[in-house]
Design a protein around this motif. Structure first.
Motif, PDB file in Angstrom:
ATOM      1  N   GLU A 225       0.808  -1.213   0.000  1.00  0.00           N
ATOM      2  CA  GLU A 225       0.000   0.000   0.000  1.00  0.00           C
ATOM      3  C   GLU A 225       0.842   1.264   0.000  1.00  0.00           C
ATOM      4  O   GLU A 225       0.417   2.288  -0.526  1.00  0.00           O
ATOM      5  CB  GLU A 225      -0.966  -0.008   1.187  1.00  0.00           C
ATOM      6  N   ASN A 226       2.027   1.197   0.569  1.00  0.00           N
ATOM      7  CA  ASN A 226       2.822   2.427   0.581  1.00  0.00           C
ATOM      8  C   ASN A 226       3.321   2.802  -0.819  1.00  0.00           C
ATOM      9  O   ASN A 226       3.583   3.955  -1.097  1.00  0.00           O
ATOM     10  CB  ASN A 226       3.982   2.341   1.577  1.00  0.00           C
ATOM     11  N   TYR A 227       3.402   1.811  -1.707  1.00  0.00           N
ATOM     12  CA  TYR A 227       3.730   2.151  -3.089  1.00  0.00           C
ATOM     13  C   TYR A 227       2.572   2.872  -3.750  1.00  0.00           C
ATOM     14  O   TYR A 227       2.749   3.842  -4.488  1.00  0.00           O
ATOM     15  CB  TYR A 227       4.105   0.901  -3.881  1.00  0.00           C
ATOM     16  N   ILE A 228       1.395   2.390  -3.476  1.00  0.00           N
ATOM     17  CA  ILE A 228       0.219   3.070  -4.008  1.00  0.00           C
ATOM     18  C   ILE A 228       0.176   4.495  -3.467  1.00  0.00           C
ATOM     19  O   ILE A 228      -0.064   5.458  -4.198  1.00  0.00           O
ATOM     20  CB  ILE A 228      -1.057   2.303  -3.618  1.00  0.00           C
ATOM     21  N   GLN A 229       0.447   4.601  -2.177  1.00  0.00           N
ATOM     22  CA  GLN A 229       0.449   5.912  -1.548  1.00  0.00           C
ATOM     23  C   GLN A 229       1.415   6.856  -2.249  1.00  0.00           C
ATOM     24  O   GLN A 229       1.111   8.026  -2.468  1.00  0.00           O
ATOM     25  CB  GLN A 229       0.848   5.759  -0.075  1.00  0.00           C
ATOM     26  N   GLU A 230       2.544   6.322  -2.621  1.00  0.00           N
ATOM     27  CA  GLU A 230       3.551   7.163  -3.251  1.00  0.00           C
ATOM     28  C   GLU A 230       3.076   7.701  -4.603  1.00  0.00           C
ATOM     29  O   GLU A 230       3.329   8.848  -4.966  1.00  0.00           O
ATOM     30  CB  GLU A 230       4.853   6.376  -3.429  1.00  0.00           C
ATOM     31  N   LEU A 231       2.358   6.851  -5.323  1.00  0.00           N
ATOM     32  CA  LEU A 231       1.797   7.303  -6.596  1.00  0.00           C
ATOM     33  C   LEU A 231       0.799   8.421  -6.345  1.00  0.00           C
ATOM     34  O   LEU A 231       0.807   9.456  -7.023  1.00  0.00           O
ATOM     35  CB  LEU A 231       1.128   6.137  -7.314  1.00  0.00           C
ATOM     36  N   VAL A 232      -0.040   8.221  -5.372  1.00  0.00           N
ATOM     37  CA  VAL A 232      -1.030   9.240  -5.036  1.00  0.00           C
ATOM     38  C   VAL A 232      -0.336  10.535  -4.643  1.00  0.00           C
ATOM     39  O   VAL A 232      -0.718  11.617  -5.087  1.00  0.00           O
ATOM     40  CB  VAL A 232      -1.944   8.752  -3.889  1.00  0.00           C
ATOM     41  N   ASP A 233       0.705  10.414  -3.828  1.00  0.00           N
ATOM     42  CA  ASP A 233       1.422  11.600  -3.363  1.00  0.00           C
ATOM     43  C   ASP A 233       2.072  12.361  -4.514  1.00  0.00           C
ATOM     44  O   ASP A 233       2.288  13.561  -4.427  1.00  0.00           O
ATOM     45  CB  ASP A 233       2.497  11.208  -2.347  1.00  0.00           C
ATOM     46  N   ASN A 234       2.396  11.652  -5.574  1.00  0.00           N
ATOM     47  CA  ASN A 234       2.961  12.328  -6.740  1.00  0.00           C
ATOM     48  C   ASN A 234       1.861  12.848  -7.656  1.00  0.00           C
ATOM     49  O   ASN A 234       2.083  13.054  -8.848  1.00  0.00           O
ATOM     50  CB  ASN A 234       3.894  11.390  -7.497  1.00  0.00           C
ATOM     51  N   SER A 235       0.708  12.990  -7.078  1.00  0.00           N
ATOM     52  CA  SER A 235      -0.473  13.522  -7.765  1.00  0.00           C
ATOM     53  C   SER A 235      -0.759  12.814  -9.085  1.00  0.00           C
ATOM     54  O   SER A 235      -1.159  13.428 -10.062  1.00  0.00           O
ATOM     55  CB  SER A 235      -0.385  15.032  -7.953  1.00  0.00           C
ATOM     56  N   LEU A 236      -0.537  11.523  -9.082  1.00  0.00           N
ATOM     57  CA  LEU A 236      -0.920  10.709 -10.227  1.00  0.00           C
ATOM     58  C   LEU A 236      -2.299  10.123  -9.920  1.00  0.00           C
ATOM     59  O   LEU A 236      -2.482   9.510  -8.873  1.00  0.00           O
ATOM     60  CB  LEU A 236       0.101   9.583 -10.414  1.00  0.00           C
ATOM     61  N   PRO A 237      -3.261  10.348 -10.817  1.00  0.00           N
ATOM     62  CA  PRO A 237      -4.594   9.795 -10.571  1.00  0.00           C
ATOM     63  C   PRO A 237      -4.565   8.268 -10.451  1.00  0.00           C
ATOM     64  O   PRO A 237      -4.023   7.588 -11.317  1.00  0.00           O
ATOM     65  CB  PRO A 237      -5.383  10.230 -11.803  1.00  0.00           C
ATOM     66  N   VAL A 238      -5.117   7.780  -9.369  1.00  0.00           N
ATOM     67  CA  VAL A 238      -5.115   6.347  -9.105  1.00  0.00           C
ATOM     68  C   VAL A 238      -6.544   5.836  -8.947  1.00  0.00           C
ATOM     69  O   VAL A 238      -7.334   6.434  -8.229  1.00  0.00           O
ATOM     70  CB  VAL A 238      -4.322   6.027  -7.817  1.00  0.00           C
ATOM     71  N   VAL A 239      -6.836   4.758  -9.648  1.00  0.00           N
ATOM     72  CA  VAL A 239      -8.139   4.094  -9.475  1.00  0.00           C
ATOM     73  C   VAL A 239      -7.889   2.733  -8.842  1.00  0.00           C
ATOM     74  O   VAL A 239      -7.124   1.922  -9.378  1.00  0.00           O
ATOM     75  CB  VAL A 239      -8.859   3.904 -10.819  1.00  0.00           C
ATOM     76  N   LEU A 240      -8.515   2.513  -7.717  1.00  0.00           N
ATOM     77  CA  LEU A 240      -8.332   1.232  -7.029  1.00  0.00           C
ATOM     78  C   LEU A 240      -9.516   0.318  -7.301  1.00  0.00           C
ATOM     79  O   LEU A 240     -10.660   0.679  -7.030  1.00  0.00           O
ATOM     80  CB  LEU A 240      -8.201   1.467  -5.524  1.00  0.00           C
ATOM     81  N   LEU A 241      -9.228  -0.836  -7.844  1.00  0.00           N
ATOM     82  CA  LEU A 241     -10.268  -1.846  -7.976  1.00  0.00           C
ATOM     83  C   LEU A 241     -10.281  -2.633  -6.682  1.00  0.00           C
ATOM     84  O   LEU A 241      -9.325  -3.349  -6.369  1.00  0.00           O
ATOM     85  CB  LEU A 241      -9.959  -2.775  -9.162  1.00  0.00           C
TER      86      LEU A 241
END
Lengths: 338, 338
Positions: A130-146
DNA sequence: CATAAATGTTTACACGTATGTAGTTACTGA
DNA sequence: TCAGTAACTACATACGTGTAAACATTTATG
């Protein structure tokens, strides 16, 4: 155009149409006043040269790449295959390109994604930290979680799609209960890495929740997990049937498991669905061809794909993402009663 | 670095390391002399900032994008799923990104690909018009053809991978013949669009070739084709069995078809494999779970994926592409004798 | 008619990278 | 000592695009 067979650029269009490059750009993006006459000339030239703006250059200017990345653990199964197909289909219609990456838990994975300048990522992974996902989010990259599990620690503007698996499993449990089953068993994934499902996993959670709602006490006999392959699962099912603990229904996390379970049940001389019911998940080809035909739960891949792209477009436009909820569909065939 | 959460650029590295941007570039690409001391500083800074060159900007400079596009008719089946998985895996190791596109027969399709600046395309499509492929080749885009049919009219430097399906089918026919079958039937795809296989199709060709080699005359009864769905196929198989023409073996173009055939054969009261043999293609999940377990032909997806990327790397480096030949593997289970 | 406003066009620069060319320093050999 | 070269660094430009700002032209307004 430089070479005979090279892709035309804005410059080529401008020269041939006798206008400046800027005019071409304005016509393409339709965001500035351009005289009707020049506009017409430009459009004709565009058509003639089959010009299409270079998405790479456009991305470099920060205008978006129309490029989404799909991250999953393993696309080699029926569910992901169909989802990918639908994703590709709706994406194409909206001008997006879909790329693929298996989930990997190392830093390089993240920097690679970031350096690719994709507009958004869709994540459907049980293993990605999850912290990798968090990092993407923090870099303001739009993330869609299924949502196949509960991404508890992911904060910030991530869109979530609830695919309905939790309630799907719950309906399955309820259905079996209503058809008379009182001794249900949940069949967990087989894996060599031995990470079992827990309450984070929405299928497992759905099973537990519905059992609790029905007032049924869960015991160690309510779950088959920890098998390393399908042979082991086959044996485990047979052992379970021949044990003292009664069983009259198997709720499986996917069709592949369910088919093995079904074969094991039949091999033990039990009647399906009279003695024992079996229900799978995915509506895969296997569920259609096995005999008796497997009752299963179908996911709405097309709906999921559309929802994902809608959410992405929202986020790309700067809106805060919402949640989307989809539903599964029960496909009742021959391994359940009624 | 501009914002707190933005991706670092070469400039950031240069400033923090106290060198010029050019030096950073030289260190990254390792193609110019840089003093050991500065090199060390740069590499440390790169590590510290998690810097990774922006592949978009790099692509714009014409240095390649490490981006391959996979074009297929439909990825939603076992074979493509596994191929895609393997492709993604070897691609990731080589730093490539894999994108996806369904084959579409319109001009826009081509310009889209061209404007995406991908380094290469891998095509595995029965429906994509050959002149579109030709156009990609003419634009000097490296093309790898996965030979499921005979791309007769495609000229120029296109790499070809023979996946072994033709000889795979031939082996299957020979196997059935040697186990005593004398009345084989080939089962063609089901489709609503009604385009049947012909000699361009390597599976069909394999069947015909081997039959000829064995000295068996092909008749209209040797092929079941034109069915629009699996129910129709089921009926067609039953009709065929109950007709005057004898049958003792079905060679099917894929496992999904084979499973339906198998169910039909059993429904007609025939013994498998004693009365009638059935063989599929793909080694899909269905073939493993159906009873009797389906004999089938497995393709070497991993080998195909590796071959594809090797060919791509060759072409990207300016070498003329070669052909690659892979082999299939017979997986004998319970629907064939011996 | 003069001026303001609206409309249409162009110039100039930026995105992040690669690299040809030129420049600087240090080292070599005569 | 000086030319010549190797080792290293920097400048400037280009890839194809978007767009702010400057400029030019037409139209509307007082």
């Amino acid at each position: 155009m430089t070479g005979k067979n090279s892709v035309p650029t804005r410059k080529d269009v401008a020269e041939l149409a006798g206008v400046s490059e800027t005019i071409v750009s304005y016509v393409i993006n339709a965001n500035r006043y351009v005289s009707a006459e020049k506009k017409k000339r430009v459009l004709e030239t565009v058509e003639k040269l089959h010009y299409r703006p270079n998405s790479i250059a456009r991305a470099l200017k920060g205008k978006g790449n129309s490029h989404v990345l799909f991250i999953a653990d393993n696309v080699a199964n029926d569910y992901f295959g169909r989802l990918l197909q639908e994703l590709d289909s709706v994406a194409y219609d909206k001008g997006y390109l879909v790329s693929l990456m298996s989930a990997k838990n190392n830093r390089d994975f993240i920097t690679r994604i970031l350096s690719r300048q994709v507009d958004a990522v869709i994540i459907s992974s049980a293993s990605l930290a999850e912290n990798y996902i968090q990092e993407l989010v923090d870099n303001s990259l739009p993330v869609v979680l299924l949502m196949t599990r509960d991404y508890a620690t992911v904060h910030g503007p991530a869109a979530r799609i609830y695919t309905g698996i939790e309630s799907g499993i719950m309906s399955a449990v309820r259905l079996l209960y209503e058809s008379g089953c009182r001794n249900l068993v949940h069949v967990d994934r087989v894996s060599r890495n031995l990470h079992f499902s827990n309450r984070q996993d929405l299928r497992f959670r759905g099973f537990c929740n519905q059992m609790e709602t029905l007032g049924i006490q869960l015991t160690e006999h309510s779950i088959i997990s920890g098998c390393r392959d399908y042979d082991e699962l086959f044996s485990a099912v047979c052992a379970r049937i021949q044990s003292d603990e009664p069983v009259d229904g198997f709720v499986c996390r996917n069709d592949r498991l369910a088919c093995t379970v079904l074969n094991a049940v039949l091999a033990c001389g039990k009647k399906v669905p009279d003695d024992i019911s079996v229900i799978g998940f995915d509506d895969s080809d296997s569920s259609k061809v096995i005999r008796p035909a497997l009752s299963t739960i179908a996911m709405d891949q097309k709906g999921i794909a559309s929802a994902a792209l809608e959410l992405i477009e929202m986020m790309v436009n700067g809106q805060t993402p919402t949640e989307k909820h989809l539903v599964t569909r029960m496909v009742l065939r021959e391994t359940t009663r009624q």
